[in-house]
Write an enzyme that holds these catalytic residues in place. Structure first.
Site, PDB file in Angstrom:
ATOM      1  N   ASP A   1      41.246  39.878  42.356  1.00  0.00           N
ATOM      2  CA  ASP A   1      41.562  40.583  44.122  1.00  0.00           C
ATOM      3  C   ASP A   1      41.632  41.594  43.246  1.00  0.00           C
ATOM      4  O   ASP A   1      43.204  41.472  42.464  1.00  0.00           O
ATOM      5  CB  ASP A   1      42.744  39.846  44.993  1.00  0.00           C
ATOM      6  CG  ASP A   1      42.636  40.738  46.056  1.00  0.00           C
ATOM      7  OD1 ASP A   1      41.251  40.222  46.879  1.00  0.00           O
ATOM      8  OD2 ASP A   1      43.250  40.667  46.878  1.00  0.00           O
TER       9      ASP A   1
ATOM     10  N   PHE B   1      32.532  52.269  39.720  1.00  0.00           N
ATOM     11  CA  PHE B   1      32.903  51.989  41.249  1.00  0.00           C
ATOM     12  C   PHE B   1      34.211  52.121  42.017  1.00  0.00           C
ATOM     13  O   PHE B   1      34.969  52.083  41.225  1.00  0.00           O
ATOM     14  CB  PHE B   1      32.304  50.913  41.207  1.00  0.00           C
ATOM     15  CG  PHE B   1      33.358  49.601  40.992  1.00  0.00           C
ATOM     16  CD1 PHE B   1      33.582  48.972  39.569  1.00  0.00           C
ATOM     17  CD2 PHE B   1      33.958  48.736  42.129  1.00  0.00           C
ATOM     18  CE1 PHE B   1      34.287  47.957  39.316  1.00  0.00           C
ATOM     19  CE2 PHE B   1      34.995  47.681  41.769  1.00  0.00           C
ATOM     20  CZ  PHE B   1      35.267  47.759  40.326  1.00  0.00           C
TER      21      PHE B   1
END
Ligand code: ITT
Length: 206
Positions: free
Chosen positions: A74, A153
């Site tokens: 995360d 990204f």
């Protein structure tokens, strides 16, 4: 590494983010593990308040669903002048990378103080949904005024790494790995994975 079984142990990357999966495949390349993706369209509600809580939620959910070792990540971008936003809401800030970047740049239009950091919490869970390892890594940088570079990204094109003059999107993958939140977190995780894969006690418990 002396994993005795001839069949490789399976490890699921508990993520649906293609960019993260590419980076993890590279980071895990040296290990005698069969790296697999999480089931298609598998959805986990990330209702934790911290990166570490969300990483735990994802790793355990995917271990439960698949019955394999599971590694989650995360992560997100925390901007100091926005009180740490988007933080754990980084992926929910808008519907696409392009829109997330444009929302963040819009919010920072008149802000001169541009310091920020990326954080990644990684969690390895056993097939029996026990937490085996947890680590966190950070990377400091500045939010640029406009996107630069086309590699990587997510928020990579607007995050200039402190001391490098380059955004993550302008760096090669090895340089990003050496400097990034994910690369630093993985460096902390690596000895723990090696230890597990060399433990007959652990291997025979699977
Ligand atoms: P999973 O939960 O399925 O792994 P996700 O993209 O929703 O995928 P997160 O909830 O951890 O993952 O959200 C992370 C957000 O931060 C997401 O928008 C990413 O694109 C961004 N992010 C994380 N690491 C990044 C990196 O190295 N470079 C650029 N953006 C990154």
């Amino acid at each position: 590494m002396n994993q005795k079984k001839s069949k490789k142990l399976k490890l699921v990357i508990a993520s649906s983010n293609a960019g993260k999966i590419i980076e993890f495949r590279k980071l895990l390349d040296d290990f005698p593990l069969e790296i697999i993706g999480q089931p298609k369209d598998f959805y986990v509600e990330e209702n934790g308040k911290t990166f570490a809580e969300n990483a735990r939620i994802k790793a355990i959910a995917v271990a439960k669903e698949t019955g394999h070792l599971s590694l989650s990540d995360d992560s997100g971008l925390c901007v100091d002048s926005l009180d740490g936003r988007p933080g754990v809401f980084s992926s929910r800030y808008a519907n696409s990378d392009k829109e997330r970047i444009s929302r963040l740049l819009g919010e920072m239009e008149n802000i001169l103080a541009r310091s920020a950091y990326f954080c990644a919490a990684l969690c390895l869970a056993s097939p029996f949904q026990e937490i085996l390892l947890e680590v966190e890594g950070q990377c400091k940088g500045l939010i640029t005024n406009s996107p630069r570079g086309n590699k990587g990204f997510g928020y990579d094109p607007i995050f200039e790494v402190v001391g490098s003059g380059l955004t993550f999107a302008e760096m090669g993958s090895d340089e990003k790995q050496a400097r990034s939140h994910r690369g630093k977190a993985f460096a902390l995780l690596k000895p723990g994975i090696e230890k597990l894969l060399n433990s007959q006690f652990f291997l025979s418990s699977l």
